[in-house]
Design an enzyme around this catalytic site. Structure first.
Site, mmCIF file in Angstrom:
data_model
loop_
_atom_site.group_PDB
_atom_site.id
_atom_site.type_symbol
_atom_site.label_atom_id
_atom_site.label_comp_id
_atom_site.label_asym_id
_atom_site.label_seq_id
_atom_site.Cartn_x
_atom_site.Cartn_y
_atom_site.Cartn_z
ATOM 1 N N CYS A 55 5.071 1.799 4.055
ATOM 2 C CA CYS A 55 3.625 2.206 4.215
ATOM 3 C C CYS A 55 2.639 3.323 5.192
ATOM 4 C CB CYS A 55 2.603 1.386 3.584
ATOM 5 S SG CYS A 55 0.886 1.820 3.593
ATOM 6 N N CYS B 91 -1.206 2.972 6.446
ATOM 7 C CA CYS B 91 -1.284 1.951 6.984
ATOM 8 C C CYS B 91 -1.091 2.204 8.358
ATOM 9 C CB CYS B 91 -0.229 1.017 6.855
ATOM 10 S SG CYS B 91 -0.368 0.080 5.099
ATOM 11 N N ASP B 92 -0.193 3.161 8.854
ATOM 12 C CA ASP B 92 0.775 2.534 10.068
ATOM 13 C C ASP B 92 1.167 4.126 10.882
ATOM 14 O OD1 ASP B 92 0.985 -0.059 10.183
ATOM 15 O OD2 ASP B 92 2.527 -0.349 8.983
#
Ligand code: NDP
Length: 311
Positions: free
Chosen positions: A135, A138-139
């Site tokens: 992701c 997200c990261d």
């Protein structure tokens, strides 16, 4: 042996399920949540969550899910930490089994989520959270001025590659064929981006590094050559699989298996069965959007139950 007739059983315990539990318990529905043996959903495998509103300093994914759960528990949600093994939605009350144990419910909220697909390399799991992620949204921000790669050639891969250019110094898109599956407009943006280089006909073969990812081995299936490249982040973007095997032939799904909900609602094709979160969302897939649809499912469910009793 059948247990008591529940008002609502919630299957799945990610942000969608737990938010629906908070709302349903505050509506005095005394929900029963069957949270699964690996409770908490996809956030349990992420580290810092920096995009969930209300946490200006960020929060660890597992810690956030513990807080969600506590909040649901505080208002009376009951939990069973096992996997649902079978459902029968063909008539009411709905039946749900956990092994031999049978549960009955007037309504059901399905929030079993989706799982990111992985290539199947042993090393993917070894370096998960240490340079490997599924992701970028997200990261990605952890890879400021670093070198990243995206595996895949669909719209998700394109979107994530473009997102990563905000942080990374260089982004490689590694795709197994010589043509993208993604929509032309997204593919063109990727092909024309100065920070992005596409490696066609290429497959990720190995990941190396002391503790975190340091390099990857890429195989060119045209030239049959292998090359090792310095790398900090490896983002796998080869699609997601909604967790809907349990509901086959009962709930309507699209060709990939995502549950189909009626427009602007969480209603499935079966009255009294609602769906929330990634199990019915192939587009946004964020904790906050999942939580939002969990809230919608609880409100839909509460109003539907009310109409059954007084309608
Ligand atoms: P897709 O299934 O569309 O694409 C998956 C990609 O991963 C393909 O390029 C595929 O290669 C590749 N792939 C699959 N398995 C492997 C493997 N084992 N090894 C190497 N490569 C592999 O998934 P997406 O997540 O990209 O998209 C899902 C849906 O969501 C699509 O309908 C998409 O259009 C939509 N979407 C729309 C967005 C938007 O409109 N903004 C954003 C994100 C998604 P190959 O092409 O060779 O099969």
């Amino acid at each position: 042996m059948a247990n008591k007739l529940e008002n609502v059983i919630i299957i799945g315990s990610g942000p969608a399920g737990l938010t629906s539990a908070i709302y349903a318990s505050r509506a005095n529905l005394e929900p029963l949540m069957i949270e699964g043996e690996e409770a908490g959903g996809q956030l349990m495998t992420t580290t810092d969550v920096e995009n969930y509103p209300g946490y200006p300093e960020g929060i660890m994914g597992p810690e956030m899910m513990t807080l969600f759960r506590k909040q649901a528990e505080r208002f009376g949600t009951r939990f069973i930490t096992k996997n649902v093994t079978k459902v029968d939605f063909s008539q009411r009350p709905f039946k749900i089994w956990v092994g031999n144990e049978e549960y009955q419910a007037k309504s059901v909220i399905v929030s079993t989520g989706a799982s990111a697909k992985y290539l199947g390399l042993d090393k993917e799991q070894t370096y998960l959270g240490r340079g490997v992620s599924a992701c970028a949204t997200c990261d990605g921000a952890f890879f400021r001025n670093q070198i990243c790669s995206i595996i895949g050639g669909g719209d998700t891969a394109m979107e994530e590659a473009l997102f990563l250019t905000r942080f990374a110094s260089k982004v490689y898109v590694i795709h197994r064929r010589d043509d993208f599956r993604a929509s032309k407009i997204m593919a063109d943006r990727v092909k024309n981006h100065e920070k992005i280089e596409v490696l066609w006909n290429s497959e990720l073969k190995d990941i190396k590094g002391e503790k975190n990812v340091e390099s990857i081995v890429v195989y060119n299936n045209k030239t049959k050559e292998e090359s090792e490249m310095k790398m900090d982040g490896v983002f796998i973007a080869i699609g997601h699989k909604p967790n809907t095997d349990l509901f086959k032939d009962q709930l309507d799904m699209d060709s990939v298996g995502y549950l189909i909900t009626k427009a602007k609602s969480t209603y499935t094709n079966i009255e009294g069965v609602f769906a929330a979160g990634d199990v019915q969302d192939s587009v946004y897939r964020q904790a906050v959007s999942a939580a939002g649809s969990g809230c919608m499912a609880a409100i839909d469910c509460e109003r539907w139950l009310e109409a059954q009793e007084h309608g």
